[in-house]
Design a protein around this motif. Structure first.
Motif, short mmCIF file in Angstrom:
data_model
loop_
_atom_site.label_atom_id
_atom_site.label_comp_id
_atom_site.label_asym_id
_atom_site.label_seq_id
_atom_site.Cartn_x
_atom_site.Cartn_y
_atom_site.Cartn_z
N ARG A 193 1.57 8.91 -15.79
CA ARG A 193 1.89 7.63 -16.43
C ARG A 193 1.78 6.54 -15.39
O ARG A 193 1.83 6.78 -14.18
CB ARG A 193 3.29 7.67 -17.01
N SER A 194 1.66 5.30 -15.84
CA SER A 194 1.39 4.22 -14.88
C SER A 194 2.64 3.52 -14.35
O SER A 194 2.56 2.82 -13.35
CB SER A 194 0.47 3.19 -15.52
N PHE A 195 3.79 3.70 -14.97
CA PHE A 195 4.94 2.92 -14.53
C PHE A 195 5.40 3.24 -13.11
O PHE A 195 5.87 2.33 -12.42
CB PHE A 195 6.11 3.04 -15.54
N PRO A 196 5.28 4.48 -12.59
CA PRO A 196 5.70 4.68 -11.19
C PRO A 196 4.83 3.91 -10.20
O PRO A 196 5.32 3.46 -9.16
CB PRO A 196 5.57 6.18 -10.98
N VAL B 257 1.55 11.41 -10.40
CA VAL B 257 0.80 12.64 -10.55
C VAL B 257 1.72 13.86 -10.56
O VAL B 257 1.56 14.77 -11.38
CB VAL B 257 -0.26 12.77 -9.42
N LEU B 258 2.71 13.87 -9.67
CA LEU B 258 3.55 15.06 -9.54
C LEU B 258 4.68 15.14 -10.56
O LEU B 258 5.05 16.23 -10.98
CB LEU B 258 4.13 15.13 -8.13
N LEU B 259 5.25 14.00 -10.92
CA LEU B 259 6.48 14.04 -11.71
C LEU B 259 6.36 13.49 -13.13
O LEU B 259 7.11 13.90 -14.01
CB LEU B 259 7.58 13.27 -10.98
N GLY C 97 0.81 -1.22 0.00
CA GLY C 97 0.00 0.00 0.00
C GLY C 97 0.85 1.26 0.00
O GLY C 97 0.53 2.24 -0.69
N LEU C 98 1.92 1.26 0.77
CA LEU C 98 2.82 2.42 0.78
C LEU C 98 3.50 2.60 -0.57
O LEU C 98 3.66 3.73 -1.05
CB LEU C 98 3.86 2.27 1.89
N GLY C 99 3.91 1.49 -1.17
CA GLY C 99 4.51 1.57 -2.50
C GLY C 99 3.53 2.08 -3.53
O GLY C 99 3.88 2.88 -4.40
N PHE C 100 2.29 1.63 -3.43
CA PHE C 100 1.24 2.10 -4.34
C PHE C 100 1.02 3.60 -4.17
O PHE C 100 0.95 4.35 -5.16
CB PHE C 100 -0.06 1.33 -4.08
N GLY C 101 0.93 4.04 -2.92
CA GLY C 101 0.71 5.46 -2.65
C GLY C 101 1.86 6.32 -3.14
O GLY C 101 1.64 7.39 -3.75
N ALA C 102 3.08 5.87 -2.90
CA ALA C 102 4.24 6.62 -3.38
C ALA C 102 4.27 6.65 -4.91
O ALA C 102 4.63 7.67 -5.51
CB ALA C 102 5.52 6.01 -2.83
N GLY C 103 3.88 5.54 -5.53
CA GLY C 103 3.84 5.50 -6.99
C GLY C 103 2.80 6.42 -7.57
O GLY C 103 3.04 7.10 -8.57
N VAL C 104 1.64 6.47 -6.97
CA VAL C 104 0.58 7.38 -7.44
C VAL C 104 1.02 8.82 -7.27
O VAL C 104 0.85 9.66 -8.17
CB VAL C 104 -0.75 7.11 -6.68
N LEU C 105 1.62 9.13 -6.13
CA LEU C 105 2.09 10.48 -5.88
C LEU C 105 3.17 10.88 -6.89
O LEU C 105 3.12 11.97 -7.47
CB LEU C 105 2.63 10.58 -4.45
N ALA C 106 4.11 10.01 -7.14
CA ALA C 106 5.16 10.29 -8.12
C ALA C 106 4.58 10.40 -9.52
O ALA C 106 5.01 11.25 -10.31
CB ALA C 106 6.23 9.20 -8.08
#
Length: 83
Positions: A50-53, A44-46, A33-42
């Motif tokens: 795209r879906s790869f983060p 959206v922001l960076l 879940g933390l990895g998913f959240g960090a990936g979504v945040l990255a």
């Protein structure tokens, strides 16, 4: 005649195994879940959404939880590594 020595192999109790599995599963859910959240945040922001983060974050979370779960079972003596 030679006497045959019996080797006793101690079996871990079911409550110990269940407790370790509870820790490993909850750890896996949290890390993923933390990895998913960090990936979504990255994403959206960076990375312009795209879906790869997201997949990269989930992969890192699963890998970290597997590594810690393996360590938990080895520490408890429930998993042995043959060299």
């Amino acid at each position: 005649m030679s006497s045959v020595e019996k080797q006793t192999i101690s079996q871990p109790s079911a409550s110990l195994v269940n407790a370790k599995w509870d820790i490993v599963i909850s750890n896996g859910i949290v890390k993923t879940g933390l990895g998913f959240g960090a990936g979504v945040l990255a994403s959206v922001l960076l990375f312009k959404r795209r879906s790869f983060p997201v997949w990269l974050g989930v992969g890192f979370g699963l890998g970290r939880s597997y590594s810690e779960g393996d360590s938990i079972f080895r520490e408890a003596g429930l998993r042995n590594v043959k060299a």
